[in-house]
Design a protein around this motif. Structure first.
Motif, PDB file in Angstrom:
ATOM      1  N   ALA A  82       4.981  -8.426  -4.392  1.00 59.58           N
ATOM      2  CA  ALA A  82       3.798  -7.791  -3.821  1.00 59.58           C
ATOM      3  C   ALA A  82       3.701  -8.161  -2.345  1.00 59.58           C
ATOM      4  O   ALA A  82       4.240  -9.159  -1.904  1.00 59.58           O
ATOM      5  N   ASN A 137      -5.709  -4.967   4.815  1.00 58.76           N
ATOM      6  CA  ASN A 137      -4.314  -5.377   4.636  1.00 58.76           C
ATOM      7  C   ASN A 137      -4.030  -6.726   5.278  1.00 58.76           C
ATOM      8  O   ASN A 137      -3.366  -7.576   4.690  1.00 58.76           O
ATOM      9  N   GLU A 150      -2.096 -12.411  -1.536  1.00 56.09           N
ATOM     10  CA  GLU A 150      -1.616 -11.451  -2.532  1.00 56.09           C
ATOM     11  C   GLU A 150      -0.749 -12.215  -3.528  1.00 56.09           C
ATOM     12  O   GLU A 150       0.002 -13.116  -3.154  1.00 56.09           O
ATOM     13  N   ARG A 197       0.808  -4.673   2.186  1.00 58.00           N
ATOM     14  CA  ARG A 197       0.566  -3.236   2.074  1.00 58.00           C
ATOM     15  C   ARG A 197      -0.187  -2.905   0.791  1.00 58.00           C
ATOM     16  O   ARG A 197      -0.907  -1.897   0.706  1.00 58.00           O
ATOM     17  N   GLU A 198      -0.059  -3.728  -0.222  1.00 55.51           N
ATOM     18  CA  GLU A 198      -0.662  -3.459  -1.520  1.00 55.51           C
ATOM     19  C   GLU A 198      -2.086  -3.991  -1.647  1.00 55.51           C
ATOM     20  O   GLU A 198      -2.710  -3.823  -2.694  1.00 55.51           O
ATOM     21  N   ARG A 199      -2.568  -4.686  -0.614  1.00 58.71           N
ATOM     22  CA  ARG A 199      -3.945  -5.173  -0.684  1.00 58.71           C
ATOM     23  C   ARG A 199      -4.912  -4.011  -0.666  1.00 58.71           C
ATOM     24  O   ARG A 199      -4.761  -3.072   0.110  1.00 58.71           O
ATOM     25  N   GLN A 200      -5.947  -4.069  -1.515  1.00 57.60           N
ATOM     26  CA  GLN A 200      -6.853  -2.936  -1.665  1.00 57.60           C
ATOM     27  C   GLN A 200      -7.799  -2.807  -0.477  1.00 57.60           C
ATOM     28  O   GLN A 200      -8.089  -1.709  -0.037  1.00 57.60           O
TER      29      GLN A 200
END
Length: 263
Positions: A32, A41, A52, A35-38
């Protein structure tokens, strides 16, 4: 026949389990990243919540502090450092301070402020403070060079002169004063006399300046300087000398018993 089939099924089960485990070890799992943080970022400065979790249940960070601790997520550079790095910008130097020592060797310093803090991995700020040596030469330094000569208060003059004749001109009496000094150093020779044995390190001593001991400037030589170490010597105790620092003074006073007098 049934036993042979059951044995074959067990072998096949173990083989599949071993193959699945082997694939897990050889094929890396996708990590992870920022970029995948809701929500946000990337985070500025140090933020322990800006993290993350990977599929291996490890933690990586997306705050700018992770560049120092080297625990950034794999895509931190691509996601968080898209904009150009901003280097630190500082203002001009301020004036030098006065010398820390009014007399003798000391130090002075100057400072400057940060105009633009570094961001996105920019160049960190240079030193914001400079210091250099100096030599204080204040107008009071001449007084600091004086060495006070002292006697026990048993030499205090509290009587009238019986030899003075009416036609003789009386000596002008000046107002005396008291000085309280903190002893910083005393030589071993001070222990040989009872009155000078009280001159020990860190003891506060009251020294009285009487009219007979005053110079033309209406003060006793070597009466000390505020927060500056000066020196003294005992007139009736050979080998007794040291240094002290003046803390306060009082006009028109009398020191308590077992004090000292300026000579």
């Amino acid at each position: 026949m049934r036993g042979h089939g059951w044995r074959a099924a067990r072998i096949g089960f173990y083989f599949c389990a071993f193959y699945a485990l082997l694939c897990t070890e050889l094929v890396p799992t996708a990590e992870a990243g920022c970029r995948e943080r809701q929500s946000q970022n990337c985070c500025p400065d140090r933020d322990n919540k800006c993290l993350e979790r990977t599929r291996r249940n490890t933690v990586c960070y997306c705050d700018s502090y992770c560049q120092k601790t080297r625990d950034c997520c794999e895509d931190y550079q691509d996601v968080c450092l898209i904009s150009a790095a901003i280097d630190c910008v500082v203002g001009s130097w301020g004036p030098w301070s006065s010398c820390s020592s009014p007399c003798g060797v000391g130090s002075k310093e100057r400072t400057r402020q940060v105009s633009v803090p570094p961001r996105n991995g920019g160049t960190p700020c240079p030193d914001l403070r400079q210091r250099r040596g100096c030599f204080g030469n204040n107008v009071i330094c001449d007084n600091a060079k004086e060495v006070a000569k002292i006697l026990p208060d048993s030499f205090k003059r509290t009587f009238k002169d019986p030899w003075r004749r009416p036609h003789m001109r009386m000596k002008e009496e000046k107002n005396g004063y008291c000085v309280y000094l903190r002893v910083k150093q005393a030589s071993p020779g001070c222990r040989l006399k009872l009155w000078s044995a009280q001159l020990v390190q860190e003891r506060l001593i009251c020294a009285e300046c009487q009219s007979d001991a005053m110079s033309k400037s209406d003060r006793c030589a070597g009466d000390g300087l505020k927060d500056v170490r000066t020196f003294w010597t005992a007139a009736s105790a050979p080998g007794c000398h040291g240094s002290w620092v003046r803390e306060l003074s009082s006009e028109s006073c009398r020191c308590p018993p077992y004090s000292v007098l300026f000579v």
